[in-house]
Enzyme design. Structure first.
Site, PDB file in Angstrom:
ATOM      1  N   ARG A  12     -14.339  12.042 -12.302  1.00 27.46           N
ATOM      2  CA  ARG A  12     -14.203  12.142 -10.868  1.00 27.46           C
ATOM      3  C   ARG A  12     -14.846  11.714  -9.957  1.00 27.46           C
ATOM      4  O   ARG A  12     -15.493  11.432  -9.968  1.00 27.46           O
ATOM      5  CB  ARG A  12     -13.777  12.810 -10.188  1.00 27.46           C
ATOM      6  CG  ARG A  12     -14.223  14.175 -10.185  1.00 27.46           C
ATOM      7  CD  ARG A  12     -13.975  15.624  -9.266  1.00 27.46           C
ATOM      8  NE  ARG A  12     -14.604  16.968  -9.173  1.00 27.46           N
ATOM      9  CZ  ARG A  12     -14.757  17.718  -7.747  1.00 27.46           C
ATOM     10  NH1 ARG A  12     -13.192  18.113  -8.005  1.00 27.46           N
ATOM     11  NH2 ARG A  12     -15.517  18.895  -7.407  1.00 27.46           N
ATOM     12  N   GLY A  13     -13.952  11.323  -7.905  1.00 33.52           N
ATOM     13  CA  GLY A  13     -14.618  10.672  -7.143  1.00 33.52           C
ATOM     14  C   GLY A  13     -15.098   8.878  -7.532  1.00 33.52           C
ATOM     15  O   GLY A  13     -15.454   8.030  -8.225  1.00 33.52           O
ATOM     16  N   ASP A  53     -24.085  20.067 -19.234  1.00 29.30           N
ATOM     17  CA  ASP A  53     -24.351  20.425 -17.234  1.00 29.30           C
ATOM     18  C   ASP A  53     -26.164  20.013 -16.548  1.00 29.30           C
ATOM     19  O   ASP A  53     -26.920  20.302 -18.281  1.00 29.30           O
ATOM     20  CB  ASP A  53     -24.426  21.611 -18.083  1.00 29.30           C
ATOM     21  CG  ASP A  53     -24.657  22.463 -16.325  1.00 29.30           C
ATOM     22  OD1 ASP A  53     -24.903  21.722 -15.226  1.00 29.30           O
ATOM     23  OD2 ASP A  53     -25.000  24.001 -16.529  1.00 29.30           O
ATOM     24  N   VAL A  54     -26.210  19.007 -16.062  1.00 28.71           N
ATOM     25  CA  VAL A  54     -27.104  18.558 -15.706  1.00 28.71           C
ATOM     26  C   VAL A  54     -28.658  19.751 -16.201  1.00 28.71           C
ATOM     27  O   VAL A  54     -29.953  19.392 -15.474  1.00 28.71           O
ATOM     28  CB  VAL A  54     -27.473  17.595 -15.258  1.00 28.71           C
ATOM     29  CG1 VAL A  54     -27.303  16.607 -15.619  1.00 28.71           C
ATOM     30  CG2 VAL A  54     -27.264  17.966 -13.650  1.00 28.71           C
ATOM     31  N   GLY A  82     -24.122  15.635  -8.966  1.00 28.53           N
ATOM     32  CA  GLY A  82     -24.759  16.571  -7.198  1.00 28.53           C
ATOM     33  C   GLY A  82     -23.256  17.956  -7.156  1.00 28.53           C
ATOM     34  O   GLY A  82     -22.333  17.238  -7.741  1.00 28.53           O
ATOM     35  N   TYR A 145     -28.963  20.364   0.364  1.00 27.73           N
ATOM     36  CA  TYR A 145     -28.150  19.228  -0.346  1.00 27.73           C
ATOM     37  C   TYR A 145     -28.951  17.928   0.659  1.00 27.73           C
ATOM     38  O   TYR A 145     -29.733  17.025  -0.151  1.00 27.73           O
ATOM     39  CB  TYR A 145     -26.756  19.364   0.327  1.00 27.73           C
ATOM     40  CG  TYR A 145     -25.951  17.896   0.034  1.00 27.73           C
ATOM     41  CD1 TYR A 145     -25.737  17.597  -0.701  1.00 27.73           C
ATOM     42  CD2 TYR A 145     -25.577  16.859   1.153  1.00 27.73           C
ATOM     43  CE1 TYR A 145     -24.942  16.946  -1.697  1.00 27.73           C
ATOM     44  CE2 TYR A 145     -24.936  15.813   0.291  1.00 27.73           C
ATOM     45  CZ  TYR A 145     -24.267  15.529  -1.446  1.00 27.73           C
ATOM     46  OH  TYR A 145     -23.978  14.961  -1.443  1.00 27.73           O
ATOM     47  N   LYS A 149     -31.157  15.319  -1.619  1.00 33.01           N
ATOM     48  CA  LYS A 149     -30.737  13.931  -1.520  1.00 33.01           C
ATOM     49  C   LYS A 149     -31.751  13.033  -0.905  1.00 33.01           C
ATOM     50  O   LYS A 149     -32.184  11.972  -1.277  1.00 33.01           O
ATOM     51  CB  LYS A 149     -29.705  12.945  -0.813  1.00 33.01           C
ATOM     52  CG  LYS A 149     -28.483  14.568  -1.064  1.00 33.01           C
ATOM     53  CD  LYS A 149     -28.017  13.581  -2.606  1.00 33.01           C
ATOM     54  CE  LYS A 149     -26.713  14.251  -3.382  1.00 33.01           C
ATOM     55  NZ  LYS A 149     -26.276  13.663  -4.771  1.00 33.01           N
ATOM     56  N   ARG A 189      -9.741  16.981  12.817  1.00 33.86           N
ATOM     57  CA  ARG A 189     -10.449  17.719  13.849  1.00 33.86           C
ATOM     58  C   ARG A 189     -11.797  17.076  12.708  1.00 33.86           C
ATOM     59  O   ARG A 189     -12.883  16.469  13.225  1.00 33.86           O
ATOM     60  CB  ARG A 189     -10.594  18.570  13.813  1.00 33.86           C
ATOM     61  CG  ARG A 189     -12.259  19.199  15.229  1.00 33.86           C
ATOM     62  CD  ARG A 189     -12.016  20.815  15.825  1.00 33.86           C
ATOM     63  NE  ARG A 189     -12.011  21.300  14.893  1.00 33.86           N
ATOM     64  CZ  ARG A 189     -13.175  21.643  14.225  1.00 33.86           C
ATOM     65  NH1 ARG A 189     -14.380  21.163  14.394  1.00 33.86           N
ATOM     66  NH2 ARG A 189     -13.564  22.460  13.210  1.00 33.86           N
TER      67      ARG A 189
END
Length: 239
Positions: A12-13, A53-54, A82, A145, A149, A189
């Site tokens: 996905r994504g 699964d990494v 990730g 995170y 990264k 928001r």
């Protein structure tokens, strides 16, 4: 003949957009998913869905064998898998921090290590790691995170120095605010606050990140290695 491409986190994504982009260009693509059955959206023409699964070295090895049996040795690796475990530092558990590092850093290490043997032997290969603007800027509630990264940049540049003489490049794409399932969950928001930090004033489409990945994997980028290519609308400008 198209190249053999493997994309982790490709169900996905951004990962799915990257996989489709390579497939549409005529490459043979294996994309990984972690749980459940193969996602229907990830099994289109030119794409092979492989469970992996990494965080599990045995699953990584098995996924590469499956991809190689179908398409030949992997010539292009896109490490995109990730996770996030967002929490303010004072409330963040060691498990939340370690889980993110295990997937986002150690997972990249596992798949790159698995790929480079064949690449070195062939004296050619393209490795693209998917980082994030958060790795350059930091973000409250995302210390785990951001650390993961950011770590990909040092890792990529070390790999680039080690393997450049063997015809293997290693680069990083650093997306900003991208329209994915994750960002669609933001309220108005939160969305407005994020877009307010983007000079171009809009979010990116996953296909725009995919285009940057494909460039770094192309012959046009044969003399580009150890680079960080932002796809963030200017959000991380100067970093």
């Amino acid at each position: 003949m198209g190249r053999s491409v493997l994309v982790t986190g490709g169900s996905r994504g951004i990962g799915l957009a990257v996989a489709r982009s390579f497939a549409q260009a005529g490459d043979k693509v294996a994309l990984t998913y972690r749980t459940g059955g193969p996602p229907p959206a990830a099994t289109g023409p030119g794409c092979l869905a492989v469970r992996c699964d990494v965080t599990d070295a045995e699953q990584v090895e098995r996924a590469f064998k499956e991809a190689e049996a179908a398409h030949g040795p992997v010539e292009v690796l896109v490490a995109n898998a990730g996770i996030t475990r967002d929490q303010l530092l004072l409330r963040m558990s060691e498990r939340d921090f370690l889980d993110v590092l295990d997937t986002n850093v150690m997972g990249v290490f596992r798949v790159v290590r698995q790929a480079v043997g064949e690449m070195v032997q062939a004296r050619r290969g393209r490795i693209v790691l998917v980082s994030s603007v958060v790795g350059m800027l930091g973000a409250a509630g995302q210390s785990n995170y951001a650390a993961s990264k950011s770590g990909l940049v040092g890792f990529a540049r070390s790999v680039a120095r080690e393997l450049g003489g063997r015809g293997v490049t290693c680069n990083v794409v650093a997306p900003g605010f991208v329209e994915t399932d994750m960002t669609k969950a933001l309220n108005d928001r939160q969305r407005a606050a994020l877009l307010g930090r983007v000079p171009l004033g809009r979010s990116a489409r996953p296909e725009e990140v995919a285009a940057a990945v494909r460039f770094l994997a192309s012959e046009d980028a044969a003399y580009v290695t150890g680079a960080v290519l932002p796809v963030d609308g200017g959000m991380g400008m100067g970093h």
